[in-house]
Design a protein around this motif. Structure first.
Motif, short mmCIF file in Angstrom:
data_model
loop_
_atom_site.label_atom_id
_atom_site.label_comp_id
_atom_site.label_asym_id
_atom_site.label_seq_id
_atom_site.Cartn_x
_atom_site.Cartn_y
_atom_site.Cartn_z
N GLN A 97 14.88 29.74 -60.21
CA GLN A 97 13.98 30.79 -59.72
C GLN A 97 13.05 30.23 -58.65
O GLN A 97 12.78 30.89 -57.63
CB GLN A 97 13.17 31.35 -60.89
N ALA A 98 12.57 29.01 -58.87
CA ALA A 98 11.72 28.38 -57.86
C ALA A 98 12.49 28.19 -56.55
O ALA A 98 11.95 28.41 -55.46
CB ALA A 98 11.23 27.03 -58.37
N ALA A 134 5.45 27.52 -58.09
CA ALA A 134 4.71 27.82 -59.31
C ALA A 134 5.64 27.86 -60.53
O ALA A 134 5.18 27.78 -61.67
CB ALA A 134 3.98 29.16 -59.17
N TYR A 135 6.95 27.99 -60.29
CA TYR A 135 7.91 27.94 -61.40
C TYR A 135 8.17 26.52 -61.89
O TYR A 135 8.75 26.34 -62.96
CB TYR A 135 9.23 28.60 -61.00
N THR A 177 8.93 28.77 -46.86
CA THR A 177 8.87 27.32 -46.96
C THR A 177 8.23 26.73 -45.71
O THR A 177 8.18 27.37 -44.65
CB THR A 177 10.26 26.73 -47.13
N ASN A 212 1.73 22.06 -57.50
CA ASN A 212 2.64 22.26 -58.63
C ASN A 212 3.50 21.02 -58.89
O ASN A 212 4.61 21.13 -59.40
CB ASN A 212 3.50 23.48 -58.38
N THR A 261 11.32 33.73 -48.20
CA THR A 261 11.17 32.36 -48.69
C THR A 261 10.27 31.59 -47.73
O THR A 261 10.77 30.90 -46.82
CB THR A 261 12.54 31.67 -48.80
N SER A 272 13.23 31.65 -54.72
CA SER A 272 12.03 32.39 -54.31
C SER A 272 11.10 31.56 -53.44
O SER A 272 10.12 32.09 -52.90
CB SER A 272 11.26 32.86 -55.55
N ALA A 273 11.39 30.25 -53.32
CA ALA A 273 10.50 29.33 -52.62
C ALA A 273 9.10 29.34 -53.22
O ALA A 273 8.10 29.20 -52.52
CB ALA A 273 10.43 29.65 -51.13
N ASP A 274 9.04 29.50 -54.54
CA ASP A 274 7.77 29.54 -55.25
C ASP A 274 7.70 28.37 -56.22
O ASP A 274 8.24 28.44 -57.34
CB ASP A 274 7.62 30.87 -55.99
N ALA A 323 1.70 26.71 -47.82
CA ALA A 323 2.94 26.46 -48.57
C ALA A 323 3.01 25.01 -49.02
O ALA A 323 3.43 24.71 -50.14
CB ALA A 323 4.15 26.81 -47.71
N LEU A 365 0.63 24.54 -51.90
CA LEU A 365 1.17 25.13 -53.12
C LEU A 365 2.21 24.19 -53.74
O LEU A 365 2.26 24.02 -54.96
CB LEU A 365 1.80 26.49 -52.81
#
Length: 429
Positions: free
Chosen positions: A72-73, A80-81, A271, A306, A269, A76-78, A299, A302
């Protein structure tokens, strides 16, 4: 299957999710598996969570949930996962401290995504102590060793993965390994084998993306365009294909289309890599790159917040912000952790921009040592050589860059051409 047996089977880790970025081109991948569609992934996560509510000690489901969060990370380029993925994988190890190869391999994949490549190697080797037949663990190990600048060991790990489980993940890693060694034709052939093995739309698009990238690197815009077009028809939600389309549109002179392509990427995304591409193109088009650079900084922050470590991405940001001395220090720190070719390239280029060409030369040379055929690497090497007074080497490298792809960059390719013309003219006069 043997990487060295060219006549039998030709051996990318594909687009490194990592928020790290090289100068003017996307970072290669650490994880070679293509993403599942978001809806399918969300359904899997919900199913795993339901199972764990009923059976909280199910260590295999905890490991599967951790891997799903990591995926998922990636899509989604997130980042936080990442903590969610780590939490689930640690829960799996708590439930089964010994003999838990899936959780160890998952923690290795997470470490790769966070750019902790030494940690990824440790987890992969621990997983292999549990299960020496784990193709997944060998894939994690290959990704880590590649980035740690240990190409012979990385090739051996890819070969072992191929022997154990020939398929999409091993074929793409093998293709990337061959590309790193300058064996482009074989890299294409193995990626075509990966394409033939793909069944899901996302997998098919994934393979077309990397075939397009190989074609673009060689200046074959017709083949690159064909793969991008087909890939987007099959699975249009593939950010890497839109980034490649932006390069092709730029090469064709359609900056508005290219900027629209990149806007689509960063909306989905965001990034550092994609945002820096956008900033560079905005600057080239005479527009303000500031908002893209601000978002790229966010980005990056972030990612590090994490658990990620990415001085390479920070170096690329510093260069775009006109701070080459800072970029050189950051790239040097990254190189100390992983003496990978692309890190050497960024470090050499940063040192040149900081007015330290003599220090830059060994890194430019190391970036090209394996034989990877890449116009940007050749351009950087040529300009560093020129700054150190080696005009012959500069001519060779600049000629190589333009022969590979005369439109590799809307900014750098014209500089390469003008510089080469000047060198040739002065030599003839």
């Amino acid at each position: 299957m043997r990487l060295r047996a060219i006549s039998v089977v030709v051996l990318a880790a594909a687009l490194l999710f990592g928020i790290g970025a090289t100068i003017g081109r996307p970072t290669p991948p650490v994880v070679a598996e293509s993403p599942r569609p978001a809806s399918q992934l969300a359904a899997s996560i919900a199913r795993f969570q339901d199972r764990l509510r009923s059976v909280p000690g199910d260590w295999t489901t905890w490991a599967a949930l951790g891997e799903a969060y990591l995926e998922q990370a990636r899509i989604s380029a997130d980042p936080a996962y990442y903590p969610k993925a780590e939490g689930a994988l640690r829960k799996s190890l708590e439930a089964r401290p010994g003999g838990n190869e899936p959780a160890l391999a998952g923690l290795g994949a997470l470490a790769n995504a966070r750019h902790d490549f030494a940690g990824a190697e440790r987890f992969a080797r621990q997983a292999l102590e549990v299960n020496q037949w784990s193709a997944t663990a060998y894939g994690v190990l290959a990704d880590a060793l590649t980035q740690l600048g240990r190409p012979a060991e990385a090739t051996a790990a890819v070969q072992r993965m191929l022997d154990l489980r020939p398929g999409l993940g091993s074929y793409t890693r093998g293709s990337y390994d061959l590309e790193q060694h300058g064996r482009r034709t074989e890299a294409i052939q193995l990626m075509e084998r990966a394409l033939a093995s793909a069944t899901e739309p996302a997998d098919v698009a994934f393979c077309h993306q990397h075939l397009a990238a190989l074609a673009w690197a060689a200046g074959d815009t017709a083949t690159a365009t064909r793969h991008v077009t087909v890939g987007l028809q099959v699975y249009p939600e593939t950010p890497g294909l839109w980034q490649l389309k932006a390069k092709l549109d730029t090469a064709g002179g359609d900056l508005d289309a290219a900027l629209a392509d990149l806007e689509r990427v960063v909306a989905r995304t965001p990034t550092v890599d994609a945002l820096l591409d956008q900033a560079r193109l905005l600057r080239f088009a005479g527009r303000d790159p500031g908002p893209s650079l601000v978002l790229a900084q966010a980005a990056h922050q972030l990612f590090t917040a994490n658990g990620g470590t990415d001085d390479l991405g920070a170096a690329a940001l510093a260069l775009e912000l006109g701070r080459p001395a800072e970029a050189a220090a950051l790239a040097s720190a990254e190189f100390a952790r992983r003496p990978f070719a692309e890190v050497a390239d960024v470090l050499g280029w940063s040192l040149l921009q900081a007015g330290r060409p003599a220090e830059a030369l060994p890194y430019a040379r190391q970036a090209a040592a394996l034989g990877q055929v890449d116009a940007t690497l050749a351009y950087h090497y040529g300009m560093v050589a020129l700054a150190t007074g080696d005009r012959q080497l500069a001519r060779v490298q600049l000629r190589l860059a333009l022969a590979l792809n005369p439109r590799f960059s809307p900014v750098d390719a014209p500089i390469a051409a003008r510089t080469l013309d000047s060198l040739t003219s002065s030599e003839e006069s």
